[in-house]
Each structure stands twice: as C-alpha cells, then as structure tokens.
Motif scaffolding. Structure first.
Motif: not given
Length: 403
Positions: A2-4, A14-17, A22-25, A47-53
């Motif tokens: 998202x763009x804040x 530019x934000x990435x949630x 089970x917790x949101x960052x 960043x998303x690739x890291x989250x998947x791991x």
C-alpha cells in the motif's frame, strides 16, 4: 502493498503488511516518489519471498545492513592486505623490500583499482577477475601475471578474515587470462658490444647539464650505466647508491634495497672507483648518482632504461638512425646484467654459483641452507679482472679517456 500518505508529511511511504506466526506486522519499503512503483513492487516481491520462508523481512534487512557495514570493499581489503604483506616474512624469513611493496601498490593502482576498488569483496566473481586481467594482458602480459598473483594473495587474506567463503582467484592460471609468460629473454651482449655502449656513454653530447636537443643523457645517468657494466648490479641498486654504502673498495647494499631482502657486498674495481671519483665532483648529496633535475634526490631507475633506449634510437615510434647504437641488435637494461654474468662465466671460467652469488641471486633452498661460504675473495678476483678487461679494450680503441 500500500501507499501511505499523511497530512503531516510531504512524502508518501510504500508499506508492506504481512503475517508470520499468526501475527500481523508492517514494514516500510521506501519513500515515494524517490522509490517508484516498479522499485516498490520489486522490494515487495523480495520481502514476500522471505515471508513464505518464515523469515521476518525487517530483521533480514537489519542483518543485511549490519553485514554491509562489516563487509570490506576491495579498496579497504587491499589497504589491509598490503600492510599485512609488507610486515610478513616470506619463506626465507625476510619481509618484502619497500621497493617490492611499492610495485604491488603500483599494480593495484594502475591495473586493478578502477575496475575492482569500489566493489565489495564478497561480490567479486571469477568472471570479474578474468575480465580485468585479460584487459591488462592485452598490453602487458607479465604485469597481468603479477596482478593474478597479487589477487590470489589478497583473496587468501580476505578468506582467512571471513570476508568471503572461497577465493575466486584460486586455480586461475595465467593461460586462462592470456597472461602466459613470454619466452625468457636470452639476449646478451658480446664484449665488443659492451665496449660500444661504454664509449657511447662518454661521447660529447652526454656532457651537458641542460636538457637541450644535443644532450642524449646526463653524466650521472651515463656513469650509472658504466657502473652497471662494471658490477652487474640491478639498475635500482645502482640508481639509489649512497656514499655511506661505500667503504674503500667495497659497496654494501643494505637489506632494504635488495630484491632478496638480504644485504649484498660488491667489490669495486679500479675502474668502478674511477666512476665514483668523477661522481664525487658532481654529487652534493648522500646519493652517488644525484639527479640533475631534483637536488638531493637520486636519478630514477627508469632514467637509466630511457637512456639505454635512447642510445639505440628506439625512444620514439620513428627510429633514430643516427643514434650511436642503432646498428646493434636490440637490448634492454636488464640484458646488461645477463651479459656481464655470461662473460664472467665464459671469459674467466667463473663457477656459475659464484656468479650467482656476485649477482645476489637467491640460491636453491638446500644450497642456501648448507653452503654459507660465499667465497668473497674469489669474487673480488673476478670483479678486478673484469674491470681490467673493460679498461684494456677501451685503451685499445683510444676510449679510456672519453669520460
């Protein structure tokens, strides 16, 4: 992603949630408009690739930043390594001479720094090294080979300091980068050719102190060439010769000026002493062969090389057919050392190992360990006989008083 936008800030973010465990960052990818949409998407994808791991991209970013702060650039690595190299004894127990260290610095500055200096050590690939070494080999094959050796040492040092996992220069051979050494030179001058060189250094046009068109070389440089012929020493050893190194008929070159890192004693024949007597009238400093251009400084070793080239008429693209030695087969300054050694062996039947000792060549390891006798008296005899031979031939041609 998202763009804040906030009322109290001029820039947008530019934000990435994301969710982990089970917790949101939330993390900021970058500021807009400095980071465009495409860059933001790329950052989001990484960043998303890291989250998947299961990796928190915020912590990964901090770790990467810390890694970058501790990582060396190639420039930093070279400065650390050259200090280490300058103070590390080699296999013979002596540290590199200042001249050797200076040469390594020169290779880095001339051939490697521009292409490699600003990059991180960890990012240098084998392909990068091949590219820069091939470019160097195009104009200087031997320098490319020396640069390859430098890089091997440098990356070994970095590997031992955990800057890289493995040395990208390991196993890289000179032939791979077109730096295979050329055939060793075997040119050596005959006695009559050395005689012509000696006489050429005494011609009237070398007597001037100015840099006018009739001056081929200055008297200190001409006398330095004569000292090369009489002693067989290296050009840098002669160029940097100091009065304090001369005691009567003995010249002792200190450790710091010797290629092998060991002091070397040279006997001075009567002819060599005559050269020094003339230099006494010309030198006003601690240096025997004082520069005409820089007071209290020695001539540069390259000045000797330039003079030898000039005497052969090979200084410019178009050869000088009137040069005094143009008719001789091409020879270099280092060929004089080979010539002297050859004539000592052939004319006086001097033992090759004795000649090697006179030239300060490092002996094979076992010989150097078990044979400490340098037979200096026998060396003195060869130097004296050689001076007489040179002087005798000059007298026969009427050139003994040309200086």
């Amino acid at each position: 992603m998202a763009l804040e936008a906030r009322a109290d800030r001029e820039t947008k973010s530019w934000l990435y949630r994301f969710n982990i465990g089970g917790k949101q960052y939330e993390m900021t990818l970058g500021a807009s408009p400095a980071m465009g949409l495409r860059a933001a998407r790329d950052a989001h994808g990484e960043a998303a690739k890291l989250v998947v791991k299961g990796i928190d991209p915020r912590k990964h970013r901090k770790a990467e930043k810390a890694r970058n702060m501790s990582a060396w650039t190639m420039n930093e690595a070279f400065e650390r390594w050259i200090d280490f190299y300058a103070n590390s004894p080699g296999r013979r127990g002596s540290v590199p001479t200042p001249r050797t260290v200076m040469k390594q610095r020169g290779r880095w500055r001339v051939h490697l720094q521009e292409a490699l200096g600003g990059a991180y050590v960890r990012d240098i690939s084998r392909r990068d090294l091949i590219d820069v070494l091939e470019r160097t080999a195009f104009s200087a094959r031997e320098e490319a080979r020396q640069c390859l050796t430098l890089l091997r040492y440098l990356f070994d040092y970095c590997e031992s300091r955990e800057q890289i996992d493995e040395n990208p220069a390991a196993g890289l051979e000179p032939a791979k980068v077109r730096a295979r050494p050329s055939r060793p030179r075997d040119r050596h001058l005959k006695l009559t050719e050395l005689q012509e060189l000696w006489l050429a250094t005494g011609q009237e046009r070398v007597r001037g102190e100015s840099s006018g068109p009739t001056v081929t070389l200055t008297r200190p440089v001409a006398n330095a060439i004569r000292m090369l012929i009489l002693t067989g020493a290296r050009r840098a050893e002669v160029a940097g010769m100091r009065w304090s190194e001369v005691v009567k008929d003995s010249w002792t070159i200190p450790t710091g000026r010797m290629k092998g890192g060991q002091a070397h004693r040279v006997h001075l024949s009567l002819q060599a002493l005559e050269v020094l007597n003339e230099q006494r009238k010309l030198s006003t400093s601690e240096f025997v062969f004082e520069s005409n251009r820089e007071v209290s400084r020695p001539i540069h070793p390259d000045s000797i090389t330039t003079a030898v080239v000039r005497l052969q008429g090979r200084e410019r693209k178009e050869p000088d057919l009137d040069a005094p030695l143009y008719h001789l087969e091409h020879f270099t300054t280092h060929d004089l050392r080979r010539s002297v050694a050859t004539l000592w062996t052939e004319n006086f039947l001097a033992d090759p190992m004795l000649v090697d000792a006179m030239l300060a060549h490092m002996p094979p390891k076992l010989v150097g360990t078990y044979n400490k006798g340098k037979r200096y008296k026998m060396q003195v005899e060869v130097w004296d006989r050689w001076g007489e031979v040179v002087g005798c031939h000059l007298e026969e041609t009427g050139g003994a008083n040309s200086v």
